[in-house]
Design an enzyme around this catalytic site. Structure first.
Site, mmCIF file in Angstrom:
data_model
loop_
_atom_site.group_PDB
_atom_site.id
_atom_site.type_symbol
_atom_site.label_atom_id
_atom_site.label_comp_id
_atom_site.label_asym_id
_atom_site.label_seq_id
_atom_site.Cartn_x
_atom_site.Cartn_y
_atom_site.Cartn_z
ATOM 1 N N LYS A 60 3.993 24.698 -14.268
ATOM 2 C CA LYS A 60 4.290 25.252 -15.591
ATOM 3 C C LYS A 60 3.332 24.629 -16.602
ATOM 4 C CE LYS A 60 8.245 25.815 -18.755
ATOM 5 N NZ LYS A 60 9.702 25.510 -18.919
ATOM 6 N N GLY B 23 4.569 29.102 -22.325
ATOM 7 C CA GLY B 23 3.455 28.891 -21.429
ATOM 8 C C GLY B 23 3.501 29.793 -20.214
ATOM 9 N N ASP C 125 20.467 28.362 -22.538
ATOM 10 C CA ASP C 125 19.750 29.588 -22.170
ATOM 11 C C ASP C 125 20.068 30.024 -20.746
ATOM 12 O OD1 ASP C 125 18.104 31.720 -22.814
ATOM 13 O OD2 ASP C 125 16.248 30.695 -22.273
ATOM 14 N N VAL D 273 3.434 30.043 -15.678
ATOM 15 C CA VAL D 273 3.786 29.364 -14.432
ATOM 16 C C VAL D 273 2.903 29.911 -13.318
ATOM 17 C CG1 VAL D 273 5.608 28.837 -12.773
ATOM 18 C CG2 VAL D 273 6.168 29.086 -15.209
#
Length: 278
Positions: A53, A37, A156, A39
């Site tokens: 977000k 997506g 991550d 932000v």
């Protein structure tokens, strides 16, 4: 306009307010684009500066990412994890709302134009600042692995997932692919999800193993630390024919370490000689 301070608590925000705050999600307010997506930076009607977000609801993985991030964020509390203000979800859209962190992400300090510091750019983070940021990230990671109610593997860790506050405090973000794990042994956790991560940071054993481990986060942290000290991305074009960031540093350690340390830490341009590596 007077903005509300960073320390904000949970609150209810309507989608209409989000729409108004972002001027209909105008690209002029775009902070960044991720895998799931976009932000946006905006100010709510009460003066709170936020990062919104917006998840791509058409993407099945984006919906799973939203659910997973909400599941993690409602369980964790730590000074080095960015606190969520609220979330929004209906059949057509999903959003997460966070306080806006003044200095943006760590990678912007090293690569303000998307290039590596070796391309003639000066990273204005001195040695003490880099070590302080690394310590903040380590404390946040230690909490996720050993200190919170449910053990979390981030999966991550990388500079773009570290935000820096006005006082340069570091905050871990983006739990969209993290794992709430069941202990299978001292170091290994089972997962029924396909493993994902970022090229250059993901632990090599993730490619051949069906287990998520806290050691995978430690590996990613180590790569990020080397990047902070060398100014080189693990995906740099100089790493070819089996060479990687870890091997590149190892071959120079300890006798010729000046060959790989970020030249900005060697030049004396940052503050004073106390912040020089050599």
């Amino acid at each position: 306009m007077t903005f509300k301070p960073f320390e904000v608590g949970p609150q209810k925000i309507s989608f209409q307010e989000l729409l108004t705050a972002t001027d209909g999600f105008n690209e002029a307010n775009l902070l960044g684009v991720g895998s799931f997506g976009k932000v946006f930076r905006e100010v709510l009607k009460d003066g709170t500066m936020v990062a919104i977000k917006i998840l791509n609801i058409q993407d099945e993985y984006a919906r799973k990412s939203f659910d997973r991030e909400c599941s993690v964020l409602r369980r964790v509390r730590h000074r080095n994890l960015l606190k969520i203000i609220t979330s929004y979800s209906d059949p057509d859209r999903e959003a997460l709302i966070f306080p806006l962190v003044e200095n943006g992400s760590l990678d912007k300090f090293f690569y303000p134009a998307g290039e590596e510091s070796s391309q003639g750019q000066l990273c204005r983070l001195d040695l003490i600042q880099r070590l302080s940021i690394a310590l903040d990230v380590a404390q946040g990671m230690e909490y996720l692995h050993h200190g919170c109610f449910v053990q979390v593997v981030h999966c991550d860790l990388k500079p773009s997932n570290v935000l820096l506050g006005e006082d340069m405090t570091a905050y871990l973000i983006d739990f969209g692919i993290s794992r709430l794990c069941l202990r299978n042994s001292m170091d290994s956790y089972t997962s029924t999800h396909n493993l994902k991560g970022s090229i250059g940071y993901i632990a090599p054993e993730y490619g051949v193993s069906g287990h998520v481990t806290t050691k995978g986060d430690v590996y990613s942290y180590g790569i990020m630390f080397l990047e902070m000290m060398t100014g080189k991305k693990p995906t740099s074009s100089i790493f070819v024919e089996g060479m990687n960031l870890h091997k590149w540093v190892s071959r120079c350690f300890p006798n010729t370490i000046e060959e790989v340390v970020d030249r900005n830490l060697l030049s004396g341009d940052l503050n004073n000689d106390e912040n020089k590596v050599i």
